[in-house]
Enzyme design. Sequence first.
Site, PDB file in Angstrom:
ATOM      1  CG  ASP A 250     -27.776  18.544  10.054  1.00 59.77           C
ATOM      2  OD1 ASP A 250     -26.638  18.333  10.469  1.00 59.77           O
ATOM      3  OD2 ASP A 250     -28.809  18.223  10.672  1.00 59.77           O
ATOM      4  CD  GLU A 319     -24.378  15.019   8.900  1.00 61.35           C
ATOM      5  OE1 GLU A 319     -23.687  14.837   9.901  1.00 61.35           O
ATOM      6  OE2 GLU A 319     -25.616  15.184   8.965  1.00 61.35           O
TER       7      GLU A 319
HETATM    8  C1  GLC Z   1     -25.934  16.361  12.137  1.00 60.39           C
HETATM    9  C2  GLC Z   1     -24.997  17.276  12.883  1.00 60.39           C
HETATM   10  C3  GLC Z   1     -24.974  16.896  14.335  1.00 60.39           C
HETATM   11  C4  GLC Z   1     -26.369  17.035  14.890  1.00 60.39           C
HETATM   12  C5  GLC Z   1     -27.356  16.215  14.067  1.00 60.39           C
HETATM   13  C6  GLC Z   1     -28.765  16.569  14.398  1.00 60.39           C
HETATM   14  O1  GLC Z   1     -25.488  15.054  12.116  1.00 60.39           O
HETATM   15  O2  GLC Z   1     -23.720  17.213  12.304  1.00 60.39           O
HETATM   16  O3  GLC Z   1     -24.088  17.684  15.075  1.00 60.39           O
HETATM   17  O4  GLC Z   1     -26.409  16.598  16.218  1.00 60.39           O
HETATM   18  O5  GLC Z   1     -27.203  16.479  12.676  1.00 60.39           O
HETATM   19  O6  GLC Z   1     -29.079  17.830  13.879  1.00 60.39           O
END
Ligand code: GLC
Length: 537
Positions: A250, A319
């Site tokens: 993430d 991500e």
């Molecule tokens: C990522 C997740 C999102 C979250 C963020 C902070 O982007 O997909 O849902 O709010 O991280 O952890």
Amino acid sequence: MKRIYVQMSSFVKGRKAAGPVGISIILGLLSFMPRLLIVTFLSKTPEPPLEWWQTSVIYQVYPRSFQDSNGDGVGDLQGIRSRLDHLEYINARALWLSPMYESPMRDFGYDPSNITNIDPIFGTMEDFDELLADVHSRGMKMILDFIPNHTSDLHKWFQASKAGVEEYKDYYVWTDGNLTANGTRVPPNNWKSFFGDSAWEWVEERQQFYLHQFLKEQPDLNYRNPKVVEEMTNALRFWLERGVDGFRIDAVLTMFESADLSLNEPLNNRPGAELWQYESLEHIYTSHQPETYEVIAKWRHLADEYYQKDGNYRFLVTEAYCETIQQAMYYYHTGADMPFNFDLVFLNRTCGGDCVDRAISNWMTNMPIGKWPNWVIGNHDNKRIATKMGTEFVNAMNTLLLLLPGTPTTYNGEELGLTNIEVSYEDTQDPFGKRFGPERYHEVSRDPPRSPMLWDSTHSSGFSNATKTWLPVHPDYEIFNAEAQKKSEGVTPLKMYRDLSLLRQEATFQRGTFRPLLVDENIYSFVRELEGESLYY
Ligand code: GLC
């Protein structure tokens, strides 16, 4: 208004001996111009087998919204276990489990207070082990959402850090800030949190500010402290030991920030971005810092250590919503198998064939040689594709997702063509939405795509037997649900998705070449080709 429309006509199944062939897929872009899917292809030379993450559809399960097994209105691990047949039905061989860690749920699990434990709302470690065992016994894989950037402020590390306990003092990013003429302390720079306003929060107890690139309840870990890297690596090891097959990592963009905290980020003068918003700055010191490379590379080594031990490949996907395509491509070099490709997520209904082509070519032409592409059309942070593009484009988008070269990732519900739900401000759960207040919450709230799955026409669509579910169930559930779509005589998004994901198993779709064919304002079409024995449809 332009529309993407795909119609698959005359699917004739058969086999052919030879002949140079290709698969061409034409997406007509005018609603009254249904287009044709012509498929002929061949395959010959056996090639080394692809890894499971290349051949599988990755299916994202948002645990709160998938299936509730204990009637509290929130989905859980036993619920997911009971719905694995659905994954088999759509031929999704890899499950990505969004966070199920112990958490105060300020950001619905993306704020873990213990990354090696399960939150009671989702069940127990035993439930987790049972789910993983069931997934594996079906020959499927499971990857976890790993959140390296931050923890919850209730995590014991942060509590100790806040209290100044020597061992944990530097686990997070702390600073005295600047002293003003009147003796008060102010943040050291203008950095903003992703959810808006200063990324710095003052703590009386420690007389210092800490950094939070997301909510103030999500303090940023300090990756310049080797102990933090070690702790997080151990957490990954913990889950690998339990048998997971990889991780979605993430928010990697924000893992590091400049070591010099005196640096202000420049304004970017983006139209519409207000000064309190994250979007108003050029994130040159808080995003995409080169040190990230080393940490992800270390995690690659760890994953490979397990791969070498038992021959089961451990997959890593990152991500990162990048400013430029070059930034996105960088993550291919960190040791991640792929960075998520969000180019299709940002298409909307004004997009014609040329625009679809640009989005696809952007990835295909910039991807480093030898790397593997991937496609995403929705997730828990973005509007549903049926809402963004119109329900009539669901099949077209799933066709792109599943038949373009590379790995598709599907967010639960996209296979049904679900639309966003309306959520009132009073019912709003997403902290991002709440921050924007009653007038503007709908601009950013991530609740609408997070509504419960629609399984059947019974109470709460079979999701839960609670009187009230954590987010409202879609009002159309009685007619629009998985069971109805399965039973329908006609073409439904679910049946179409299933056919496409089965078709995708053909060698040509797995490893065939790709080239755009006819592309103009109204049409997007492409060809997939593979030499050898021929199959035609
Ligand atoms: C990522 C997740 C999102 C979250 C963020 C902070 O982007 O997909 O849902 O709010 O991280 O952890």
